[in-house]
Enzyme design. Structure first.
Site, PDB file in Angstrom:
ATOM      1  N   THR A  54       1.037  -1.243   0.059  1.00 15.22           N
ATOM      2  CA  THR A  54       0.027  -0.130  -0.098  1.00 15.22           C
ATOM      3  C   THR A  54       0.812   1.385  -0.086  1.00 15.22           C
ATOM      4  OG1 THR A  54      -1.392  -1.197   1.133  1.00 15.22           O
ATOM      5  CG2 THR A  54      -1.942   1.000   1.086  1.00 15.22           C
ATOM      6  N   TYR A 142       5.302 -12.067   4.549  1.00 13.56           N
ATOM      7  CA  TYR A 142       4.107 -11.552   3.819  1.00 13.56           C
ATOM      8  C   TYR A 142       3.610 -12.648   2.644  1.00 13.56           C
ATOM      9  CZ  TYR A 142       1.292  -8.026   1.411  1.00 13.56           C
ATOM     10  OH  TYR A 142       0.481  -6.993   1.003  1.00 13.56           O
ATOM     11  N   LYS A 170       2.108 -12.162   7.916  1.00 15.01           N
ATOM     12  CA  LYS A 170       0.932 -11.368   7.323  1.00 15.01           C
ATOM     13  C   LYS A 170       0.390 -12.384   6.118  1.00 15.01           C
ATOM     14  CE  LYS A 170      -0.725  -7.315   4.833  1.00 15.01           C
ATOM     15  NZ  LYS A 170      -0.126  -6.212   3.992  1.00 15.01           N
ATOM     16  N   VAL A 210      -3.036  -6.447   9.618  1.00 12.45           N
ATOM     17  CA  VAL A 210      -2.348  -5.412   8.813  1.00 12.45           C
ATOM     18  C   VAL A 210      -3.155  -5.251   7.954  1.00 12.45           C
ATOM     19  CG1 VAL A 210      -0.229  -4.934   7.485  1.00 12.45           C
ATOM     20  CG2 VAL A 210      -0.147  -6.628   9.235  1.00 12.45           C
TER      21      VAL A 210
END
Length: 302
Positions: A54, A142, A170, A210
C-alpha cells in the site's frame, strides 16, 4: 506475559499498511507521512507497516524507502512499532535495504514473497532465511500470491518458523486450511492481510490485522481487534458487519492504495491523492461506487 502478549508486543496487534503520501508533482511528502503516522497511532494503531504494498514500494527508490522509515520513526518511534517493508524479488537487494533500515532503528521487517521470479519453495525458504539472518530484527513474512505469483506453502512457513528472527506472518492468501495448519504448528504471530478476514482469522488464533481500511476507520478496527483478543466474538462480529461496506469501498472498487488516498483526501487527512504510475486515480464512476459504499456505513462524502 502470556505467549500471546509477547507475540503481540513484537509487532503490535492493529497495524496499518501506510500509504506513501505524494505531493501533486509526485514527490514523497515526508512531512505529511509523519503527520499521518501520528494520527494513526493517536487513533489506536500500535504498529505501522511503512512502504509495503500500500506504500507503493515498487515505485519508490531505496532512498525514498529509507526516507519514509526515518519520517515515521521521528513521528511515532517509541509509541508504536515501525515495521519496514524491505522485501524485494532480489535477495541481495533485500539484504542491503534491510540492513540500512535496521541502522535507522526500525522495530521489524516485512518481507514479501519474491515476485515475478517464481522460485521453488526451496528458493523461497532460502531467500527468507538469508534476509532474516542479515539483521537481528524480528521478521514478518508476507504471503500474498495474488501479487507475488506464488504462495508460501504451509510446510514452508512451518520450516521458516524455526528461524530465530522469523516471528510473524501477514497472511493475504485467503486459505483457511493453510492458516489453520500454521497456527496449529507454529508460534508465529499471525495477522490477517485481508481486512475482511480479520474476524475469522482471529477466531482461529491470529493476533490482529495489517490493514489498509484502518487508514479511514482506525478506531473501529481497534475495537474489532480488541474484542477478538478478549474473546468477545459477539462484539467483534457486530463491528465486522458495520465495517463491511467500508472494506468493500476501499478494497474492491480500485486498488487499495488508490482508494485509501482518495478517502483520506476527502477526510482532510492528506492534501493530495496522487499516486505513481502505473497506478492512476479513480474514474468518476469508480468514485461514485466508493462514495455509495461509504454512505452505507454512514460516511457521507457526496
Amino acid at each position: 506475559m502470556a505467549d500471546s502478549d509477547i507475540r503481540t508486543a513484537t509487532f503490535g496487534s492493529l497495524l496499518t499498511a501506510m500509504v506513501t503520501p505524494f505531493s501533486k508533482d509526485g514527490e514523497v511528502d515526508y512531512e505529511t507521512a509523519g503527520q499521518l503516522a501520528a494520527k494513526l497511532v493517536d487513533d489506536g494503531c500500535d504498529g505501522l507497516v511503512v512502504t509495503g504494498t500500500t506504500g507503493e514500494t515498487s515505485t519508490l527508490t531505496d532512498e525514498e524507502n529509507l526516507g519514509m522509515f526515518k519520517a515515521v520513526l521521528e513521528a511515532v518511534g517509541g509509541r508504536a512499532k515501525v515495521i519496514a517493508g524491505t522485501g524485494t524479488n532480489d535477495t541481495r537487494h533485500s539484504v542491503n535495504l534491510s540492513r540500512r533500515a535496521a541502522e535507522l532503528g526500525v522495530d521489524g521487517l516485512l518481507l514479501v514473497t519474491p515476485y515475478y521470479n517464481k522460485p521453488s519453495q526451496a528458493g523461497v525458504q532460502a531467500h527468507f532465511e538469508t534476509v532474516a539472518s542479515a539483521t537481528d530484527l524480528p521478521v514478518m513474512l508476507y504471503d500474498i500470491p495474488g501479487r507475488s505469483g506464488i504462495p508460501i506453502q504451509p510446510e514452508t512457513i512451518i520450516r521458516l518458523a524455526e528461524h530465530p528472527n522469523i516471528k510473524g506472518l501477514k497472511d493475504a492468501k485467503a486459505d483457511f486450511a493453510s492458516i489453520t495448519r500454521v497456527l496449529a504448528k507454529t508460534d508465529l504471530a499471525v495477522y490477517s492481510g485481508d481486512d475482511g478476514l480479520t474476524l475469522p482469522w482471529m477466531a482461529a488464533g491470529a493476533l490482529g490485522v495489517v490493514s489498509v481500511t484502518a487508514h479511514v476507520v482506525t478506531k473501529q478496527f481497534r475495537a474489532l481487534v480488541d474484542a477478538g483478543l478478549a474473546g468477545d466474538f459477539a462484539a467483534a462480529r457486530k463491528i465486522h458487519f458495520e465495517l463491511d461496506p467500508v472494506i468493500r469501498g476501499i478494497m474492491t472498487r480500485v486498488q487499495g492504495a488508490v482508494a485509501a488516498k482518495q478517502v483520506l483526501t476527502w477526510q482532510g487527512v492528506l492534501p493530495s491523492s496522487t499516486v505513481r504510475l502505473p497506478l492512476v486515480e479513480p474514474s468518476g464512476a469508480e468514485l461514485d461506487l466508493i462514495r455509495a459504499d461509504l454512505a452505507e456505513a454512514g460516511m457521507d462524502f457526496a
